[in-house]
Write an enzyme that holds these catalytic residues in place. Structure first.
Site, PDB file in Angstrom:
ATOM      1  N   LYS A 106       0.812  -1.217   0.000  1.00 52.94           N
ATOM      2  CA  LYS A 106       0.000   0.000   0.000  1.00 52.94           C
ATOM      3  C   LYS A 106       0.851   1.276   0.000  1.00 52.94           C
ATOM      4  CE  LYS A 106      -3.969  -2.260   2.289  1.00 52.94           C
ATOM      5  NZ  LYS A 106      -4.939  -2.182   3.410  1.00 52.94           N
ATOM      6  N   TYR A 114     -12.419  -2.439  -3.684  1.00 51.18           N
ATOM      7  CA  TYR A 114     -12.877  -2.552  -2.294  1.00 51.18           C
ATOM      8  C   TYR A 114     -14.405  -2.426  -2.174  1.00 51.18           C
ATOM      9  CZ  TYR A 114      -8.356  -2.617   0.243  1.00 51.18           C
ATOM     10  OH  TYR A 114      -7.138  -2.968   0.785  1.00 51.18           O
ATOM     11  N   ASN A 169      -2.046   0.418   6.670  1.00 54.28           N
ATOM     12  CA  ASN A 169      -1.458  -0.791   7.252  1.00 54.28           C
ATOM     13  C   ASN A 169      -0.603  -1.600   6.283  1.00 54.28           C
ATOM     14  OD1 ASN A 169      -3.523  -1.798   5.743  1.00 54.28           O
ATOM     15  ND2 ASN A 169      -4.607  -2.813   7.418  1.00 54.28           N
ATOM     16  N   HIS A 194      -2.161  -5.460   1.622  1.00 51.40           N
ATOM     17  CA  HIS A 194      -3.442  -6.146   1.448  1.00 51.40           C
ATOM     18  C   HIS A 194      -3.154  -7.569   1.044  1.00 51.40           C
ATOM     19  CE1 HIS A 194      -7.349  -7.373  -0.167  1.00 51.40           C
ATOM     20  NE2 HIS A 194      -6.665  -7.849  -1.191  1.00 51.40           N
ATOM     21  N   GLU A 222      -9.386 -11.079  -7.609  1.00 53.25           N
ATOM     22  CA  GLU A 222      -8.457  -9.961  -7.436  1.00 53.25           C
ATOM     23  C   GLU A 222      -7.250 -10.095  -8.366  1.00 53.25           C
ATOM     24  OE1 GLU A 222      -9.668  -9.210  -2.750  1.00 53.25           O
ATOM     25  OE2 GLU A 222      -7.586  -9.671  -3.242  1.00 53.25           O
TER      26      GLU A 222
HETATM   27  P1  ATP Z   1      -6.992  -6.177   3.493  1.00 57.60           P
HETATM   28  O1  ATP Z   1      -8.364  -6.515   2.932  1.00 57.60           O
HETATM   29  O2  ATP Z   1      -6.499  -4.810   3.045  1.00 57.60           O
HETATM   30  O3  ATP Z   1      -5.999  -7.270   3.291  1.00 57.60           O
HETATM   31  P2  ATP Z   1      -7.943  -6.949   6.084  1.00 57.60           P
HETATM   32  O4  ATP Z   1      -8.585  -8.088   5.377  1.00 57.60           O
HETATM   33  O5  ATP Z   1      -7.017  -7.248   7.221  1.00 57.60           O
HETATM   34  O6  ATP Z   1      -7.127  -6.046   5.078  1.00 57.60           O
HETATM   35  P3  ATP Z   1     -10.501  -5.595   6.047  1.00 57.60           P
HETATM   36  O7  ATP Z   1     -11.444  -5.687   7.175  1.00 57.60           O
HETATM   37  O8  ATP Z   1     -10.763  -6.361   4.792  1.00 57.60           O
HETATM   38  O9  ATP Z   1      -9.036  -5.919   6.604  1.00 57.60           O
HETATM   39  O10 ATP Z   1     -10.373  -4.036   5.700  1.00 57.60           O
HETATM   40  C1  ATP Z   1      -9.812  -3.621   4.469  1.00 57.60           C
HETATM   41  C2  ATP Z   1      -8.916  -2.441   4.722  1.00 57.60           C
HETATM   42  O11 ATP Z   1      -9.695  -1.330   5.147  1.00 57.60           O
HETATM   43  C3  ATP Z   1      -7.881  -2.615   5.840  1.00 57.60           C
HETATM   44  O12 ATP Z   1      -6.723  -3.279   5.432  1.00 57.60           O
HETATM   45  C4  ATP Z   1      -7.592  -1.185   6.213  1.00 57.60           C
HETATM   46  O13 ATP Z   1      -6.678  -0.567   5.279  1.00 57.60           O
HETATM   47  C5  ATP Z   1      -8.954  -0.522   6.056  1.00 57.60           C
HETATM   48  N1  ATP Z   1      -9.653  -0.500   7.355  1.00 57.60           N
HETATM   49  C6  ATP Z   1     -10.197  -1.553   7.999  1.00 57.60           C
HETATM   50  N2  ATP Z   1     -10.742  -1.188   9.177  1.00 57.60           N
HETATM   51  C7  ATP Z   1     -10.542   0.156   9.268  1.00 57.60           C
HETATM   52  C8  ATP Z   1     -10.855   1.151  10.244  1.00 57.60           C
HETATM   53  N3  ATP Z   1     -11.516   0.836  11.370  1.00 57.60           N
HETATM   54  N4  ATP Z   1     -10.481   2.427   9.986  1.00 57.60           N
HETATM   55  C9  ATP Z   1      -9.828   2.765   8.861  1.00 57.60           C
HETATM   56  N5  ATP Z   1      -9.502   1.871   7.899  1.00 57.60           N
HETATM   57  C10 ATP Z   1      -9.828   0.592   8.092  1.00 57.60           C
HETATM   58 MG    MG Z   2      -9.826  -7.865   3.596  1.00 58.19          MG
END
Ligand code: ATP
Ligand code: MG
Length: 137
Positions: free
Chosen positions: A9, A49, A112, A115, A126
């Site tokens: 990211k 997303y 973070n 992804h 994807e």
């Molecule tokens: P990813 O899908 O990016 O691999 P993940 O599966 O761990 O991450 P998801 O719940 O799918 O997490 O959320 C997708 C992304 O949305 C997260 O990686 C993060 O960048 C963002 N995100 C998730 N929760 C929050 C939050 N509470 N506040 C801000 N951004 C968030």
């Molecule tokens: Mg996810």
């Protein structure tokens, strides 16, 4: 062997962490079989997303992912989807296990660093969103 879609990211590409993150993948036995740097539009992130459309952080997430280039990649290995998620660590770096990418590099729950696909169906979807068949060997 399984394949999964990974994205390094903007927070990580901006800090030149691509090599350090790739080293974590390779140390875990994940092979980088395709990789490219792209700058997504907010609209392209929105499509990617779309499952999070109703979440309160959706707009912020789309802005962030379109704020700078990302590195999209296909990782291959036995159990690649779950292995990658293990190496990534928990979504929130505060909860991520020691030694994981997010524990070491992530700046916040939103920014973070990586992804990773969460299931075989989403991985296939994807991967085809970012890579053409001819780019995958
Ligand atoms: P990813 O899908 O990016 O691999 P993940 O599966 O761990 O991450 P998801 O719940 O799918 O997490 O959320 C997708 C992304 O949305 C997260 O990686 C993060 O960048 C963002 N995100 C998730 N929760 C929050 C939050 N509470 N506040 C801000 N951004 C968030
Ligand atoms: Mg996810």
């Amino acid at each position: 062997t399984e394949r999964t879609l990974s994205i390094i990211k903007p927070d990580a590409t901006k800090r030149n962490l691509t090599g350090k993150i790739n080293a974590k993948f390779e140390e875990a036995g994940l092979r980088i079989v395709a990789q490219k740097r792209i700058h997504l539009s907010k609209e392209q992130v929105g499509v990617f997303y779309a499952v999070h459309k109703e979440r309160p952080f959706y707009d912020e997430l789309c802005e962030f992912m379109a704020s700078a280039p990302v590195v999209v990649q296909v990782l291959e290995g036995e159990g690649a989807i779950s292995k990658n998620r293990e190496v990534m660590g928990a979504t929130n770096p505060a909860d991520a296990a020691e030694g994981t990418i997010r524990a070491e590099f992530a700046e916040s729950v939103g920014e973070n660093s990586v992804h990773g696909s969460d299931a075989p169906e989403t991985a296939a979807e994807e991967i085809s969103y970012f890579f053409a068949g001819l780019e995958l060997v």
